[in-house]
Design a protein around this motif. Structure first.
Motif, PDB file in Angstrom:
ATOM      1  N   ILE B 602       0.877  -1.175   0.000  1.00 33.93           N
ATOM      2  CA  ILE B 602       0.000   0.000   0.000  1.00 33.93           C
ATOM      3  C   ILE B 602       0.909   1.219   0.000  1.00 33.93           C
ATOM      4  O   ILE B 602       1.848   1.300   0.788  1.00 33.93           O
ATOM      5  CB  ILE B 602      -0.918   0.012   1.233  1.00 33.93           C
ATOM      6  CG1 ILE B 602      -1.877  -1.169   1.165  1.00 33.93           C
ATOM      7  CG2 ILE B 602      -1.697   1.308   1.295  1.00 33.93           C
ATOM      8  CD1 ILE B 602      -2.807  -1.269   2.344  1.00 33.93           C
ATOM      9  N   ARG B 603       0.638   2.121  -0.924  1.00 35.07           N
ATOM     10  CA  ARG B 603       1.487   3.301  -1.041  1.00 35.07           C
ATOM     11  C   ARG B 603       0.684   4.547  -0.704  1.00 35.07           C
ATOM     12  O   ARG B 603      -0.470   4.681  -1.106  1.00 35.07           O
ATOM     13  CB  ARG B 603       2.007   3.462  -2.476  1.00 35.07           C
ATOM     14  CG  ARG B 603       2.939   2.383  -2.938  1.00 35.07           C
ATOM     15  CD  ARG B 603       3.236   2.547  -4.434  1.00 35.07           C
ATOM     16  NE  ARG B 603       2.004   2.676  -5.202  1.00 35.07           N
ATOM     17  CZ  ARG B 603       1.323   1.635  -5.659  1.00 35.07           C
ATOM     18  NH1 ARG B 603       1.733   0.421  -5.436  1.00 35.07           N
ATOM     19  NH2 ARG B 603       0.210   1.826  -6.339  1.00 35.07           N
ATOM     20  N   LEU B 604       1.286   5.441   0.025  1.00 34.80           N
ATOM     21  CA  LEU B 604       0.671   6.737   0.303  1.00 34.80           C
ATOM     22  C   LEU B 604       1.668   7.784  -0.173  1.00 34.80           C
ATOM     23  O   LEU B 604       2.796   7.823   0.308  1.00 34.80           O
ATOM     24  CB  LEU B 604       0.389   6.875   1.805  1.00 34.80           C
ATOM     25  CG  LEU B 604      -0.127   8.212   2.301  1.00 34.80           C
ATOM     26  CD1 LEU B 604      -1.416   8.594   1.593  1.00 34.80           C
ATOM     27  CD2 LEU B 604      -0.361   8.159   3.798  1.00 34.80           C
ATOM     28  N   ARG B 605       1.232   8.592  -1.121  1.00 34.52           N
ATOM     29  CA  ARG B 605       2.148   9.548  -1.729  1.00 34.52           C
ATOM     30  C   ARG B 605       1.523  10.921  -1.700  1.00 34.52           C
ATOM     31  O   ARG B 605       0.316  11.054  -1.900  1.00 34.52           O
ATOM     32  CB  ARG B 605       2.327   9.177  -3.201  1.00 34.52           C
ATOM     33  CG  ARG B 605       3.666   8.614  -3.580  1.00 34.52           C
ATOM     34  CD  ARG B 605       3.697   8.409  -5.072  1.00 34.52           C
ATOM     35  NE  ARG B 605       4.442   9.474  -5.712  1.00 34.52           N
ATOM     36  CZ  ARG B 605       4.299   9.817  -6.986  1.00 34.52           C
ATOM     37  NH1 ARG B 605       3.412   9.208  -7.746  1.00 34.52           N
ATOM     38  NH2 ARG B 605       5.010  10.783  -7.504  1.00 34.52           N
ATOM     39  N   ALA B 606       2.324  11.949  -1.494  1.00 39.21           N
ATOM     40  CA  ALA B 606       1.795  13.305  -1.566  1.00 39.21           C
ATOM     41  C   ALA B 606       2.740  14.147  -2.392  1.00 39.21           C
ATOM     42  O   ALA B 606       3.958  13.981  -2.306  1.00 39.21           O
ATOM     43  CB  ALA B 606       1.669  13.900  -0.170  1.00 39.21           C
ATOM     44  N   TYR B 607       2.188  15.002  -3.235  1.00 39.07           N
ATOM     45  CA  TYR B 607       3.026  15.929  -3.977  1.00 39.07           C
ATOM     46  C   TYR B 607       2.184  17.080  -4.498  1.00 39.07           C
ATOM     47  O   TYR B 607       0.958  17.009  -4.523  1.00 39.07           O
ATOM     48  CB  TYR B 607       3.741  15.220  -5.134  1.00 39.07           C
ATOM     49  CG  TYR B 607       2.832  14.481  -6.091  1.00 39.07           C
ATOM     50  CD1 TYR B 607       2.478  13.158  -5.845  1.00 39.07           C
ATOM     51  CD2 TYR B 607       2.332  15.102  -7.234  1.00 39.07           C
ATOM     52  CE1 TYR B 607       1.651  12.475  -6.721  1.00 39.07           C
ATOM     53  CE2 TYR B 607       1.507  14.416  -8.106  1.00 39.07           C
ATOM     54  CZ  TYR B 607       1.168  13.101  -7.846  1.00 39.07           C
ATOM     55  OH  TYR B 607       0.339  12.434  -8.698  1.00 39.07           O
ATOM     56  N   HIS B 608       2.874  18.127  -4.906  1.00 35.60           N
ATOM     57  CA  HIS B 608       2.186  19.258  -5.522  1.00 35.60           C
ATOM     58  C   HIS B 608       2.165  19.036  -7.025  1.00 35.60           C
ATOM     59  O   HIS B 608       3.162  18.628  -7.598  1.00 35.60           O
ATOM     60  CB  HIS B 608       2.930  20.565  -5.241  1.00 35.60           C
ATOM     61  CG  HIS B 608       2.705  21.069  -3.857  1.00 35.60           C
ATOM     62  ND1 HIS B 608       1.916  22.149  -3.583  1.00 35.60           N
ATOM     63  CD2 HIS B 608       3.155  20.628  -2.666  1.00 35.60           C
ATOM     64  CE1 HIS B 608       1.890  22.363  -2.287  1.00 35.60           C
ATOM     65  NE2 HIS B 608       2.638  21.453  -1.698  1.00 35.60           N
TER      66      HIS B 608
END
Lengths: 164, 876
Positions: B602-608
Motif C-alpha cells: 500500500i502506497r501513500l504519496r503526496a506531492y504538488h
C-alpha cells in the motif's frame, strides 16, 4: 391570496427597518439586518465566464467578495457606475456578497400595516422575491428578500434582460 | 525431482498446512503428525533445494514450539509459519523453482526472525505482540520523539519523561534495559531542571541510554532457539518459554497474559474471548492518539445526538440518519484500531440498528431513537472513562453496560440478515463477564484511576487549539496590514530626505509586518508528516488485525498543506487505506495463486501538481471488480441489464451512500459508508477524488486538493486591461512568436512548434472573453505551460512580473470558476485572479463550463446543500 398572507407575515415578523436604495429611479428596500456595510465604489476585478449579473470580485479588508449588479440581476439595463453608485455588502447564507446599486437613499422605518402585498403582474413576471410594497408618507418602497435574490440563479423580470 | 517424489512432498506439505490451519494455542499434541511430516520432507529435500530446505527446517521449529506458546506469540508465529508453508506449497507446485527463490528467502527470514523474537529488518513484519519487541518499539518511539523534540522543547521532554517513567514502572522490561531507562529518566530530569551545562550533548547521551535499553530489551544478536538442522528438534518449547532470563530464548514477558491478549482483542473480539480482553487499556497506547481519539469521537457523538434530536422532531430528515450512522461507524473503526473492543462492539451494535433504519428495514420510532440516544450516552461515558486511565490499567465499564448491550443485542439478533461472525451473540457475553469480573467495584476503581491518570496526561497539553476561522481572519488582516503599510510607505510625505526619522520608522514597521506575515503564514501551513505518521500507525494496527502481509510505503511527507485541510483529510485517508487493505489487497494465498508476491503493498504519496496537492493511495491488489460493481448497481436498480458504462461512471457508484461490494461486513470496512465519506470530505475542500484501477494490478485513489491557502509563486500576466496570476510551477518557458510561427489547423485550432512538440495555442482572451486584448500573435507573448503531461501555449499580452500570491477562495457564492483556482490580493489592493491551467485548457477545448452541476448528487439527500450549483467544479 395565500401568498399575500405569507409575504405579509414575513414582513411583519422581521425587522421593520429597511435600507433603501435606488435602481433606475425605483426605490427598493432590504432588511437592515441583512446589510453588513455600505462601501464606496472600488475597482472590481471581472471574473471570466461568470454569470452576466456578476460584476466581479472586490477586496473587502483582505476578503474576496463577489459583487452582483442588481440591475442586471433584475433584468434591467446595466449602466456604467456613476459617482453616486455604491456597493451594499449583504450577509447572505453563503457569506458576504456585494450588491451594486445606483445610490443608497436612507434607512426607513416601515410599520407592519404599511406593507401591502404586490399585485399580480401576470404569469410572466416572477415576483417571489418581493416581500411587499411599503408606503411611508408619500414614498413607495419595494421591499426585497435579498437573500433570495442573491442565492437563486435565475434573472428576475426576464422580459427586459439586458445583462449582456 | 521425479513426479512420484513431487507428489509425495506435496501431499506432506498439504498435511502440514492443514495441521497448521487448525492449530491453536495450548493444543500441544496435534502438531506431532506435522512435525513428523516435516522431518520426512526435510530428509527428502535438503540435498537439492536450499531455500526450500531452510523453510522446512524453520517450519519444523515453529511446529514444535507453536502449541506451547501463550496466545500473543502464538499468533505471530502461526502467521509467519502459515505464510512460509503457503509459499513452500506454491514453490513445490511450480515448474520453475527459481521464480520463487526470493519469496522463499523472504518468508524464511521472517519466520526465522519471529522465532527468534526479533523484529525483522522490514518494518511491516515487526511483531509487536512479543512484549520484548513491543518494549523495544516503545523505546524506539520515545527515542524518535526525543530527537524530534530537541533540547528547547520542555513540554515535549516532560511528556517523554512521563512516558518513560510509566514504562519503567509498569513495563515488563529486562533488568538491564530497566537500568538504562532509569538512567535516561534521571538524565532527563537533570536536563529539565536546567542543571546541565550542555543540553544538546546531554540529550544525545539520553538518546544513547535509550538505545542501550532498546538493545537490552531484545538482544539483536539472538537467533533461533538452538535447534539442529533437520527439524528433529527435541527442545521442548515450554521450557524455552519458562526460562526468561536467557537472551537466546523468547522474551521474558511473553507469558504475561493480559498484555498479549489485548493485542488480539482489538481486531477480533469474539475470537479473543476472555474477560480480560475487553477491559484493559493497551499498554502501548500513544497519549496523543488517545487525546485525538477522545476529542474526535466525543465530537462525533455530539453531532449524532443533535441529528437524533432533529430526527425525533422531523422523522423525514433522512440525511440525519446518515450522520448518526457515520458517527457510529467512525467510533467503531477508531476504537478497533486503538484496541477498545468493548466500545467497538457497542458502536457496532448501534451501527447495525441505524443501518436497519437507514435501509428501511425497521420503522423509525420514538423507542428506537431513545435506544440510539442511550447508546450515545453509554459510548460517551465509556470514552470519558478511557480518557482518564493509565496504559495497562483496567478500563472502567459504566454501570448497567451489560444490560444495555443485551437489550441492544436482543434487538440485533432479531435481524434476519446474516451478520458478521466476529461480533454478535458472543459479545454480549464477553462484556457481561467483563463487568461481572469486578462487580460493584467498578465505580470506586474508576474514580481511583482517574486521580492517578490526570497526572500523566496534563503534561501533553502544551499546545493551544485555535479555530481555523480565527487563523483565516488573522491572515486576512495581516494581508491588509501589509497593503496599508505599503500605501503609507509610498506616500510622498514619507520622504527619506525631508523626514528621515519618519522614513526610518516606516521602514522599521515594514520589517515587523513582514515578519508577522511570515509567522501568520506558517501558522496555516504544516507538512504532512504528522498525518503520515498517524496513518502509518493506523495501517500498522490494521495490518496486524487483518493478518495479511502488507508493506506500507509513504512518500512526500514534507509536502506542505493547509492546516485546515489536514484535519479534514484524515477521515478520508483512513477510509481509503482501510478499503485498500480490506477490499483491495487479496489474501496471501490468493496473491501467490495469482502469481504475485505474497506481501501486498500500500502506497501513500503526496506531492504538488499543477496547482493542487495530490494525495495518492495505491495498492497492488486485485483492482476494482467491474462485474461486482455492476451486479450490485443492477441489484440496486441504478443500471439496466447489459448497459455499457465507462469505468468512470461505473466507479462513480462507489461514492454513493450505502454502496458496498464487500461480501461480508467486517470490522475493518464493508458497509459502503467509506467512499461516501471520502467524497464529502474532499468536496468540502473543493477537491476531487479519482479512482483508477487495473484488474489484477491494483487500485489507486487520487485525492486532488486545491491549495486554498497555500502560497503560490506566480507570474503576473496582462491580457487587455485584466491582470491574472499564473502559478510558476506550471510554466516552462515564455516566448514572443514571430509572424509565421502559428500554424492554423482546419481554421479551428492553432499550434506552434516548441522544441520537438507541436503545442496547441490557447488564446487566453478568447477563453476569458476579454475584448481589449491584442489579437495579433506578433504583439503577444506565448507562455508554454504543462498540465497533466500535456503542453499548451497560452497567448497573453504581456508579462508584468512575479508575485507570491496567497490563494483565497472567491467565496462559496462564486463557487468554482472554470480556469480560475482562486483569487489573491494584489499589491495595489485589488483582487487578482489565479489561473488554473487544467481548467483553462479544458475550457478552451470546448468543455462546457458547469455541466456537472447537480448531476453528481442524484441521491437527493444532498439537495439541501447550501453551496450553490456552482459548487461543483467542472472537470475534464
Amino acid at each position: 391570496m395565500e401568498k399575500a398572507k405569507k409575504t405579509e407575515s414575513q414582513a411583519t415578523r422581521h425587522a421593520s427597518k429597511f435600507l433603501t436604495f435606488v435602481l433606475a429611479g425605483e426605490t427598493y428596500g432590504v432588511r437592515i439586518l441583512e446589510v453588513r456595510e455600505i462601501i464606496a465604489l472600488q475597482p472590481i476585478t471581472a471574473v471570466p465566464n461568470a454569470p452576466g449579473y456578476v460584476r466581479g470580485v472586490i477586496n473587502l479588508r483582505g476578503k474576496i467578495v463577489p459583487v452582483v449588479d442588481l440591475r442586471a440581476k433584475f433584468g434591467m439595463l446595466s449602466v456604467e457606475p456613476t459617482r453616486e453608485s455604491c456597493i451594499v455588502v449583504m450577509d447572505v447564507r453563503e457569506g458576504e456578497m456585494g450588491v451594486l446599486v445606483d445610490k443608497v437613499a436612507e434607512v426607513l422605518s416601515i410599520r407592519d400595516e404599511e406593507v401591502e402585498p404586490l399585485p399580480s403582474f401576470g404569469v410572466e413576471t416572477n415576483t417571489d422575491f418581493i416581500l411587499g410594497v411599503g408606503r411611508s408618507g408619500s414614498k413607495v418602497t419595494i421591499l426585497v428578500d435579498i437573500t433570495r435574490v442573491l442565492t437563486e440563479e435565475k434573472t428576475f423580470f426576464s422580459g427586459l434582460n439586458a445583462a449582456k | 525431482m521425479d513426479a512420484n517424489r513431487k507428489e509425495k512432498t506435496e501431499s506432506m506439505l498439504r498435511r502440514v498446512l492443514a495441521a497448521l490451519q487448525v492449530a491453536d494455542p495450548g493444543g500441544a499434541g496435534n502438531m506431532d503428525e506435522a512435525r513428523r511430516d516435516l522431518e520426512a520432507l526435510n530428509a527428502e529435500l535438503s540435498a537439492e533445494l536450499t531455500p526450500g530446505a531452510e523453510i522446512v527446517r524453520l517450519l519444523g521449529q515453529a511446529v514444535t514450539v507453536i502449541s506451547h506458546l501463550p496466545e500473543g506469540s502464538f499468533q505471530s508465529i502461526h502467521r509467519a509459519a502459515m505464510d512460509a508453508a503457503i509459499a513452500m506449497e506454491a514453490y513445490l507446485a511450480s515448474a520453475d523453482f527459481s521464480l520463487y527463490d526470493g519469496m522463499l528467502e523472504d518468508r524464511a527470514a521472517t519466520l526465522r526472525n519471529v522465532l527468534a523474537g526479533v523484529s525483522a529488518s522490514k518494518p511491516e513484519v515487526v511483531d509487536d505482540s512479543l512484549p520484548g519487541a513491543k518494549m523495544r518499539g516503545k523505546l524506539e518511539d520515545l527515542a524518535t520523539q526525543l530527537i524530534l523534540a530537541g533540547a528547547g522543547d520542555r513540554a515535549e521532554l516532560v511528556k517523554i519523561r512521563g512516558s518513560l517513567s510509566k514504562m519503567i514502572r509498569t513495563g515488563a522490561m529486562p533488568e538491564k534495559a530497566k537500568i538504562r531507562a532509569q538512567a535516561a529518566w534521571i538524565a532527563l530530569g537533570t536536563l529539565l531542571a536546567g542543571e546541565s551545562q550542555d543540553a544538546v550533548a546531554e540529550l544525545a547521551g539520553i538518546g544513547r541510554e535509550l538505545e542501550e535499553a532498546m538493545s537490552a530489551c531484545v538482544p539483536a544478536s539472538s537467533v533461533a532457539p538452538s535447534v539442529p538442522s533437520g527439524g528433529s528438534t527435541q527442545t521442548p518449547a515450554r521450557q524455552a518459554v519458562s526460562v526468561p532470563a536467557r537472551p537466546t530464548e523468547l522474551p521474558p514477558a511473553a507469558s504475561s497474559p493480559n498484555v498479549s491478549s489485548v493485542k488480539t482483542g482489538g481486531g477480533v473480539p469474539a475470537a479473543s474471548g476472555g474477560a480480560s480482553a475487553a477491559a484493559v487499556m493497551p499498554a502501548d497506547i500513544d497519549p496523543e492518539m488517545l487525546n485525538l481519539y477522545v476529542a474526535e469521537n466525543l465530537e462525533h457523538i455530539q453531532l449524532a445526538e443533535r441529528a437524533l434530536l432533529d430526527l425525533e422532531s422531523n422523522p423525514n430528515a433522512v440525511g440525519g440518519i446518515d450522520t448518526v450512522f457515520r458517527a457510529f461507524h467512525t467510533i467503531k473503526g477508531t476504537s478497533g484500531v486503538l484496541g477498545f473492543p468493548s466500545i467497538q462492539d457497542l458502536a457496532h451494535l448501534g451501527e447495525n440498528l441505524l443501518d436497519d433504519i437507514r435501509k428501511g428495514r425497521v420503522q423509525l420510532s420514538g423507542g428506537l431513537i431513545d435506544l440510539a440516544l442511550e447508546s450515545c450516552d453509554v459510548l460517551k461515558a465509556m470514552i470519558h472513562g478511557i480518557e482518564t486511565i493509565q496504559p495497562g490499567a483496567e478500563i472502567p465499564q459504566p454501570a448497567g453496560l451489560a444490560g444495555f448491550i443485551r437489550r441492544l443485542g436482543a434487538r440485533d439478533t432479531s435481524r434476519s440478515r446474516a451478520r458478521p461472525a466476529t461480533v454478535p451473540a458472543a459479545d454480549a457475553g464477553t462484556s457481561e463477564t467483563a463487568v461481572a469480573a469486578n462487580p460493584g467495584e467498578s465505580d470506586s476503581s474508576a474514580a481511583d484511576k482517574s486521580d492517578k491518570a490526570s497526572v500523566g496526561l496534563t503534561a501533553a497539553e502544551a499546545t493551544a487549539r485555535v479555530s481555523t476561522s480565527h487563523l483565516d481572519r488573522l491572515m486576512d488582516m495581516v494581508g491588509e496590514l501589509v497593503i496599508a503599510h505599503a500605501s503609507i510607505a509610498q506616500d510622498e510625505d514619507v520622504n527619506e530626505a525631508a523626514r528621515p526619522r519618519l522614513a526610518r520608522n516606516v521602514t522599521h514597521a515594514g520589517k515587523i509586518i513582514r515578519d508577522l506575515q511570515a509567522m501568520t503564514m506558517s501558522l496555516r501551513m504544516v507538512p504532512l508528516r504528522a498525518t503520515f505518521q498517524k496513518m502509518e500507525r493506523l495501517v500498522r494496527n490494521l495490518i496486524r488485525n487483518s493478518g495479511k502481509p502488507v508493506r506500507f510505503v509513504t512518500e512526500g511527507e514534507d509536502t506542505e498543506i493547509d492546516r485546515h485541510m489536514v484535519d479534514t483529510i484524515n477521515d478520508p485517508l483512513v477510509h481509503i487505506l482501510r478499503n485498500a487493505l480490506d477490499h483491495g489487497l487479496e489474501s496471501a494465498r490468493d496473491r501467490v495463486a495469482a502469481g504475485k508476491e505474497s506481501t501486498g503493498e500500500i502506497r501513500l504519496r503526496a506531492y504538488h501538481s499543477a496547482g493542487s496537492i495530490v494525495l495518492e493511495i495505491g495498492d497492488n491488489g486485485r483492482g476494482l471488480q467491474r462485474e461486482r460493481i455492476f451486479a450490485k448497481a443492477l441489484e440496486l436498480g441504478w443500471v439496466s441489464p447489459g448497459q455499457e458504462l465507462p469505468d468512470s461512471e461505473l466507479f462513480a457508484f462507489l461514492y454513493k451512500p450505502g454502496f458496498t461490494t464487500a461480501q461480508k461486513v467486517t470490522d475493518i470496512s464493508g458497509r459502503g459508508v467509506g467512499m461516501d465519506v471520502v467524497k464529502r470530505s474532499v468536496e468540502t475542500l473543493r477537491g476531487r477524488v479519482e479512482l483508477g484501477s487495473a484488474p489484477g494490478e491494483g487500485t489507486t485513489v487520487t485525492l486532488r486538493l486545491p491549495l486554498t491557502m497555500a502560497v503560490v509563486e506566480s507570474l503576473v500576466l496582462r491580457v487587455g486591461s485584466e491582470r491574472y496570476l499564473l502559478p510558476t510551477f506550471s510554466v516552462l518557458e515564455s516566448l514572443r512568436p514571430s509572424a509565421g510561427m502559428l500554424v492554423s489547423v482546419t481554421g479551428q485550432g492553432e499550434m506552434i512548434q516548441w522544441r520537438e512538440h507541436w503545442v496547441p495555442v490557447v488564446r487566453l482572451h478568447r477563453v476569458f472573453g476579454v475584448n481589449d486584448a491584442a489579437n495579433d500573435p506578433a504583439r503577444s507573448i506565448l507562455v508554454i505551460v504543462e498540465s497533466s503531461h500535456q503542453y499548451h501555449a497560452l497567448m497573453v499580452d504581456e508579462l508584468i512580473g512575479r508575485q507570491e500570491a496567497v490563494v483565497k477562495s472567491l467565496g462559496a457564492v462564486m463557487g468554482c470558476v472554470p480556469g480560475v483556482s482562486g483569487g489573491t490580493i494584489m499589491g495595489d489592493g485589488r483582487v487578482g485572479l489565479i489561473l488554473d491551467v487544467n481548467g483553462i485548457v479544458s475550457a478552451a477545448q470546448g468543455g462546457p463550463g458547469r455541466r456537472e452541476a447537480g448531476q453528481a448528487e442524484a441521491s437527493g439527500q444532498d439537495a439541501a446543500k447550501p453551496v450553490a450549483p456552482e459548487g461543483q467544479c467542472p472537470r475534464e
